[in-house]
Design a protein around this motif. Structure first.
Motif, PDB file in Angstrom:
ATOM      1  N   ALA A 120       0.839  -1.198   0.000  1.00 19.76           N
ATOM      2  CA  ALA A 120       0.000   0.000   0.000  1.00 19.76           C
ATOM      3  C   ALA A 120       0.877   1.252   0.000  1.00 19.76           C
ATOM      4  N   SER A 122       1.429   5.177   0.990  1.00 23.23           N
ATOM      5  CA  SER A 122       0.949   6.206   1.908  1.00 23.23           C
ATOM      6  C   SER A 122       0.465   7.397   1.091  1.00 23.23           C
ATOM      7  N   ALA A 123      -0.258   8.287   1.743  1.00 21.05           N
ATOM      8  CA  ALA A 123      -0.739   9.485   1.055  1.00 21.05           C
ATOM      9  C   ALA A 123       0.433  10.291   0.500  1.00 21.05           C
ATOM     10  N   LEU A 126       1.898   8.482  -2.625  1.00 22.72           N
ATOM     11  CA  LEU A 126       1.031   8.658  -3.785  1.00 22.72           C
ATOM     12  C   LEU A 126       1.168  10.066  -4.345  1.00 22.72           C
ATOM     13  N   VAL A 160      -6.093  -1.071  -6.417  1.00 23.35           N
ATOM     14  CA  VAL A 160      -6.864  -0.496  -5.316  1.00 23.35           C
ATOM     15  C   VAL A 160      -7.278  -1.634  -4.403  1.00 23.35           C
ATOM     16  N   GLN A 165      -7.163   1.820  -0.354  1.00 22.58           N
ATOM     17  CA  GLN A 165      -5.796   2.297  -0.512  1.00 22.58           C
ATOM     18  C   GLN A 165      -5.250   1.930  -1.887  1.00 22.58           C
ATOM     19  N   VAL A 166      -4.467   2.835  -2.447  1.00 23.77           N
ATOM     20  CA  VAL A 166      -3.780   2.567  -3.701  1.00 23.77           C
ATOM     21  C   VAL A 166      -2.481   1.825  -3.388  1.00 23.77           C
ATOM     22  N   ALA A 167      -2.199   0.788  -4.157  1.00 22.11           N
ATOM     23  CA  ALA A 167      -1.044  -0.057  -3.888  1.00 22.11           C
ATOM     24  C   ALA A 167      -0.336  -0.412  -5.189  1.00 22.11           C
TER      25      ALA A 167
END
Length: 435
Positions: A120, A122-123, A126, A160, A165-167
């Motif tokens: 994943a 983190s903000a 990304l 996703v 979360q984007v991974a």
């Protein structure tokens, strides 16, 4: 002689061999006859090998013109025409469900597990990635692009997770991604809202599926998250579904994605598309979807509806026949003053939307395999035109106002061809760039 193994996702043994002879000619040969489907309509399963032209027509379309390709060419001294040499380095995660790897290396792709095969972001991670895509059209220098993609915008294939979360796939996992993240340059930021609007409108008008999109980010750092239609997610398991674009299915190199670049039988045309649709598992449904999808693309101002923006999806049919993939990449090229607005393929004899006549629509239907443009079909095209005109008053604000201008321009042309008396709201003129 150089040979590469060609794998299908989920298959332990190679399905074929891609070879380059000492004189540079390339060929492909199936190693198995028990496959669920061929790699391509242009490469039907058979014992005999395929020669240079059909082999290049399919495999050259797996290679994108991007920084990674340039780096491989320079680092290893590989010619641009050496598709086998390039795929030896770039074929582990090429489009579709296939991987192309050096002999004996094993498959480059494997089904994924959402619980174990992804990391994943983190903000902050990304945001860093999105900034690099926006400003440089590539990942940060410290990162490797796990799945390079073609296109004008910076793009990254991501996954996703169930929690949102984007991974990214873990290195070496071979796991598939589930979404594509598109981040335009700062000056093209409006493209995010514009493409999302067009995709949403198309999905509301058409019975055929349209790829799902979602806007992400804020301020001057925004992107479009597109759900991949060539993936199957069941529980924690993620599988690839094989797909090929129309260039591959027609054995045409990527330069021939526009009809104007080809000649004779070596071109993308409505008639060529009709031939492919006839091979689908539900030909009548595919033909109707392509006809209506083409008209909606035109009405929404997408004149860049080329062969690589149409795909066949190999799934769910026990006979191995493909289905027409969902529509994707519906972008408002009509309001881009820097590109030609010539149609990607002719509608009848028309090369521009504003020259389409009733006869051209009739010929277009016939090219797709219909005997004629019937009264019910015509009523459907009238309804689609009216539906887009009804959206024009909604198109306001910095990112949407010009969309409405494009809708009005295109609807005026289609209404004339359909002998339709429509009251189209007055909008600013769109300047058309003719060939």
């Amino acid at each position: 002689m150089q040979r590469l193994d060609v794998f299908l996702d989920g298959q332990a043994a190679p399905v074929g061999t891609l070879s380059r002879a000492d004189d540079g000619a390339v060929s492909f040969r199936y190693l198995r006859q028990d496959l669920p489907h061929p790699l391509s309509l242009s490469l039907p399963i058979r014992d005999a090998p395929f020669g240079d032209v059909p082999t290049r027509g399919f495999f050259d379309n797996l290679l994108f013109e991007n920084a990674m390709r340039d780096q491989v060419m320079q680092k290893h001294g590989i010619a641009q025409t050496d598709i086998v040499g390039l795929l030896a380095h770039l074929g582990r995660d090429c489009p579709g469900a296939i991987s192309v790897v050096p002999e004996g290396e094993g498959p480059g792709k494997r089904p994924g597990n959402l619980e174990t095969d992804y990391t994943a972001l983190s903000a902050e991670d990304l945001e860093t990635i999105m900034r690099a895509l926006r400003d440089h059209r590539r990942l940060p220098e410290t990162s490797d692009d796990p799945s390079p993609l073609a296109g004008v915008q910076g793009k990254l294939a991501v996954t996703v997770l169930p929690g949102g979360q984007v991974a990214l796939p873990r290195a070496g996992s071979g796991a598939p991604t589930t979404h594509i993240l598109k981040v335009p340059r700062r000056r093209d930021l409006r493209l995010v809202a514009q493409e999302h609007a067009l995709m949403t409108i198309a999905a509301s008008l058409l019975a055929h599926p349209v790829a799902q999109t979602k806007e992400v980010g804020q301020g001057d750092l925004r992107g479009l998250l597109v759900t991949r239609f060539d993936r199957s997610v069941r529980g924690a398991k993620v599988h690839r579904i094989h797909q090929e674009d129309f260039c591959q299915a027609l054995s045409l190199g990527p330069h021939l994605k526009y009809q104007r670049n080809g000649t004779g039988a070596r071109q993308f045309s409505a008639r060529a598309a009709g031939h492919l649709l006839e091979h689908c598992s539900a030909p009548a449904q595919a033909r109707s979807a392509f006809l209506e999808g083409t008209v909606v693309n035109l009405l929404l101002g997408n004149t860049d509806n080329h062969a690589k923006n149409h795909s066949l999806l190999y799934a769910y049919d026990p006979t191995g026949r493909p289905q027409l993939a969902p529509l994707y990449d519906i972008v408002p090229t009509l309001i881009d003053d820097q590109v030609t607005h010539q149609l990607s393929f002719d509608i009848g004899a028309a090369q521009m939307a504003d020259t389409i006549t009733a006869r051209d629509l009739e010929r277009f239907a016939q090219d797709l395999g219909y005997r004629s443009l019937t009264a019910p079909m015509r009523r459907r095209l009238v309804a689609l035109t009216q539906a887009v005109v009804d959206r024009i008053p909604e198109m306001r604000g910095p990112s949407h106002k010009r969309l409405g201008d494009g809708f009005a321009e295109q609807a005026s042309a289609l209404a004339a061809a359909l002998a339709l008396d429509l009251e189209i709201p007055p909008r600013d003129l769109v300047v058309l760039n003719r060939p």
